[in-house]
Scaffold this active site. Structure first.
Site, short mmCIF file in Angstrom:
data_model
loop_
_atom_site.label_atom_id
_atom_site.label_comp_id
_atom_site.label_asym_id
_atom_site.label_seq_id
_atom_site.Cartn_x
_atom_site.Cartn_y
_atom_site.Cartn_z
N ASP A 108 6.77 -13.66 -8.75
CA ASP A 108 5.48 -14.30 -8.48
C ASP A 108 5.60 -15.77 -8.82
O ASP A 108 6.38 -16.15 -9.71
CB ASP A 108 4.37 -13.66 -9.31
CG ASP A 108 2.98 -13.93 -8.73
OD1 ASP A 108 2.37 -13.01 -8.17
OD2 ASP A 108 2.51 -15.08 -8.85
N TYR A 145 -4.59 -18.29 9.02
CA TYR A 145 -4.21 -17.07 8.30
C TYR A 145 -3.92 -15.94 9.28
O TYR A 145 -2.91 -15.23 9.15
CB TYR A 145 -5.35 -16.70 7.36
CG TYR A 145 -5.16 -15.43 6.55
CD1 TYR A 145 -4.39 -15.43 5.40
CD2 TYR A 145 -5.79 -14.24 6.92
CE1 TYR A 145 -4.23 -14.28 4.63
CE2 TYR A 145 -5.64 -13.09 6.17
CZ TYR A 145 -4.86 -13.11 5.02
OH TYR A 145 -4.73 -11.96 4.27
N LYS A 201 -0.44 -13.89 9.74
CA LYS A 201 -0.38 -12.45 9.52
C LYS A 201 -0.01 -11.68 10.79
O LYS A 201 0.61 -10.62 10.73
CB LYS A 201 -1.70 -11.95 8.94
CG LYS A 201 -1.97 -12.41 7.51
CD LYS A 201 -0.92 -11.87 6.53
CE LYS A 201 -1.31 -12.12 5.08
NZ LYS A 201 -0.33 -11.54 4.13
N THR A 223 -9.81 -7.39 -4.49
CA THR A 223 -8.77 -8.00 -5.31
C THR A 223 -9.16 -9.47 -5.53
O THR A 223 -10.10 -9.97 -4.90
CB THR A 223 -7.41 -7.95 -4.61
OG1 THR A 223 -7.46 -8.76 -3.43
CG2 THR A 223 -7.04 -6.52 -4.23
#
Length: 258
Positions: free
Chosen positions: A40, A159, A163, A194
């Site tokens: 990460d 985005y 994707k 999330t």
């Protein structure tokens, strides 16, 4: 343990492992016997996750990894080789959220930012993960796309483009790798609770109202729960799912059926 979800002895690499799907999946795989290699860009939180897993008796190694850097992606795979002798599972999960803006307002810099992390991060992962899996005689890769990678996504076009590209990479790599016993799939969640969703700030709109707005067009009339997405991820990675590859699975409360 049910053999469908038994990952004993498997070596699993996860990017974006300091929070969200990556953090939850790391624990689920670890509790089912996997050895973990975690990456990460947020090194402090990543090391906290690795320490917590270690305290629970799960073997985990971690290093900072900016997935937009090919060098970092290669180094994370090298860590799997050095520490555990190979790689069986890879989850290319790291990603960034988009700003809300129209196509006309989308800058070249924003398009580059989305592609550098959300698309190149998957490409660089695959580039270095696949050789180890081929040496192993097989493996499973899961790329995290989005419902925005399947259909249109107003106000987040950069985005969505990135994707969509993840699914193209997934399907192409799956066709190339199938004869080596390496399965490559993508998962496409709808808005899920999330930090990528819950941390979004919308001026003049409460988080509750914002989430309600996102959920209003979903047949189930709610956002996804992280554990619901993780369950689907585990199934796609299962050692028993040996005839499933090149798929983009929607976990979307029925959105893709509309």
């Amino acid at each position: 343990m049910d053999p469908i979800l038994d990952f004993t002895g498997k070596v699993a690499l996860i990017t974006g492992a300091s929070s969200g799907f990556g953090k939850l999946l790391a624990r689920e795989l670890g509790e089912r016997g996997a050895k973990l290699v975690l990456g990460d860009i947020n090194e402090a939180d990543l090391m906290t996750v690795a320490d917590e897993l270690g305290g629970a008796g799960i073997e985990a190694r971690a290093r900072r990894c900016d997935v937009s850097s090919e060098t970092d992606c290669a180094a994370l795979v090298e860590l799997a080789q050095a520490e555990f002798g190979g790689l069986d599972i890879a989850v290319n999960n790291a990603g960034i959220a988009p700003p809300m803006m129209s196509v006309e307002d989308t800058s070249e810099a924003e398009m580059d930012r989305q592609y550098n992390v959300n698309t190149k991060g998957v490409l660089f992962g695959l580039k270095y993960q696949l050789p180890l899996m081929k040496q192993r005689g097989g493996g499973a890769v899961l790329n995290v796309s989005s419902m925005a990678g399947i259909g249109g996504a107003p106000k987040i076009s950069s985005y969505a483009a990135a994707k969509h590209a993840v699914i193209g990479l997934t399907k192409s790599a799956a066709m190339e790798s199938a004869k080596y016993g390496v399965r490559i799939n993508a998962i496409c969640p709808f808005f899920t609770l999330t930090p990528m969703v819950t941390d979004i700030e919308t001026p003049g709109v409460s988080q509750q109202d914002f989430q309600a707005s996102l959920a209003s067009g979903c047949p189930m009339r709610r956002l996804g729960k992280p554990e619901e997405v993780i369950a689907a991820m585990l199934m796609l990675l299962s050692p028993k799912m040996t005839y499933v590859t090149g798929q983009a699975l929607a976990v979307d409360g029925g959105m893709s059926a509309m």
